[in-house]
Design a protein around this motif. Structure first.
Motif, PDB file in Angstrom:
ATOM      1  N   ILE A  50       0.661  -1.264  -0.008  1.00 29.74           N
ATOM      2  CA  ILE A  50      -0.090  -0.126   0.133  1.00 29.74           C
ATOM      3  C   ILE A  50       1.025   1.177   0.083  1.00 29.74           C
TER       4      ILE A  50
ATOM      5  N   THR B 183       2.813   1.662  -3.541  1.00 30.41           N
ATOM      6  CA  THR B 183       2.007   2.191  -4.400  1.00 30.41           C
ATOM      7  C   THR B 183       1.339   3.449  -4.272  1.00 30.41           C
ATOM      8  N   GLY B 184       1.038   3.851  -3.078  1.00 33.41           N
ATOM      9  CA  GLY B 184       0.659   4.878  -2.911  1.00 33.41           C
ATOM     10  C   GLY B 184       1.473   5.798  -2.986  1.00 33.41           C
TER      11      GLY B 184
ATOM     12  N   ALA C 103      -0.645   0.081 -10.341  1.00 26.91           N
ATOM     13  CA  ALA C 103      -0.407   0.532  -8.996  1.00 26.91           C
ATOM     14  C   ALA C 103      -1.712   1.088  -8.351  1.00 26.91           C
TER      15      ALA C 103
ATOM     16  N   HIS D  35      -3.283  -0.653  -4.983  1.00 25.23           N
ATOM     17  CA  HIS D  35      -3.458   0.174  -3.911  1.00 25.23           C
ATOM     18  C   HIS D  35      -4.870   0.131  -3.208  1.00 25.23           C
TER      19      HIS D  35
ATOM     20  N   GLN E 181      -5.736  -3.941  -2.450  1.00 28.63           N
ATOM     21  CA  GLN E 181      -4.887  -4.340  -1.426  1.00 28.63           C
ATOM     22  C   GLN E 181      -5.323  -3.836  -0.124  1.00 28.63           C
TER      23      GLN E 181
END
Length: 231
Positions: free
Chosen positions: A143, A146-147, A168, A172, A175
């Motif tokens: 997280i 990708t964040g 992503a 994000h 997940q």
């Protein structure tokens, strides 16, 4: 463990630092889930109400990013704590997955199917606690990475093609959704609703459990403490 704890039949299971890290993780993940799902499902009337409550989409983004920064700080502190503190290194050794954990999974399945007579005997942490710990760790890292890519989108585009950012975004969001569902369906059950702890296992607040609970749920740890003269 103090004499008062021993006299009351209590055993220290989680240290103060470990409990503080857990509480921070719990609160920050809740904020991130609420603010993230409000945007992910923005067409939903409940999500629109949450966004209005937060002061609009712009303020929602600020709250989400501040919580994300604090989550990363908590994660970095936890990594430092587990790798370099004496207490953390002892915990980390107990949390490593081994072949014994796979054997315990298979034996618990056989026990539940009625083909094994004895349920697995766990030490300090059983396979359920280990799976939850490592699952949460990997999930938070996914997280976070990708964040950050989505937050610094223009910077990320210098290194990755557009489809990587699209991927992503999917990782994000889903997940986060999967982690949230697992927390409520598995972790919440084990800590609050399981018959052995209902209405809750108090260790996440007080750090202590009863010696009787430890004997029933983690017999190898109980026997180890008895041998060391700590019970």
């Amino acid at each position: 463990m103090s004499r008062a704890d021993l006299a009351a039949g209590k055993v220290i299971r989680l240290s103060l630092l470990f409990r503080l890290q857990h509480m921070m993780l719990m609160l920050l993940l809740l904020v991130l889930a609420v603010t993230g799902f409000a945007l992910m499902y923005h067409e939903n009337s409940l999500a629109q109400w949450i966004i209005r409550l937060e002061g609009g989409v712009h303020n929602r983004g600020i709250v989400h990013r501040v919580a994300a920064i604090l989550l990363m700080a908590n994660l970095m502190y936890h990594i430092f704590y587990m790798l370099f503190s004496r207490e953390g290194k002892q915990e980390l050794r107990q949390l490593f997955l081994t072949k014994r954990d796979l054997d315990d999974v298979l034996q618990s399945l056989r026990y539940n199917l009625g083909t094994a007579k004895e349920y697995p005997r766990f030490g300090r942490y059983g396979y359920k606690e280990k799976f939850q710990y490592w699952g949460a760790t990997v999930g938070v890292l996914l997280i976070a990475s990708t964040g950050f890519m989505l937050w610094a989108e223009e910077f990320s585009m210098l290194f990755f093609p557009k489809f990587i950012l699209d991927l992503a975004l999917i990782i994000h969001g889903y997940q986060g959704l999967m982690g949230f569902v697992l927390l409520f369906l598995w972790h919440l059950y084990n800590v609050h609703l399981h018959p052995s702890v209902f209405p809750m296992n108090p260790s996440w607040i007080t750090g202590k459990v009863s010696a009787e609970w430890l004997r029933e749920e983690h017999p190898l740890e109980y026997e180890k403490l008895k041998e060391e003269g700590l019970l």
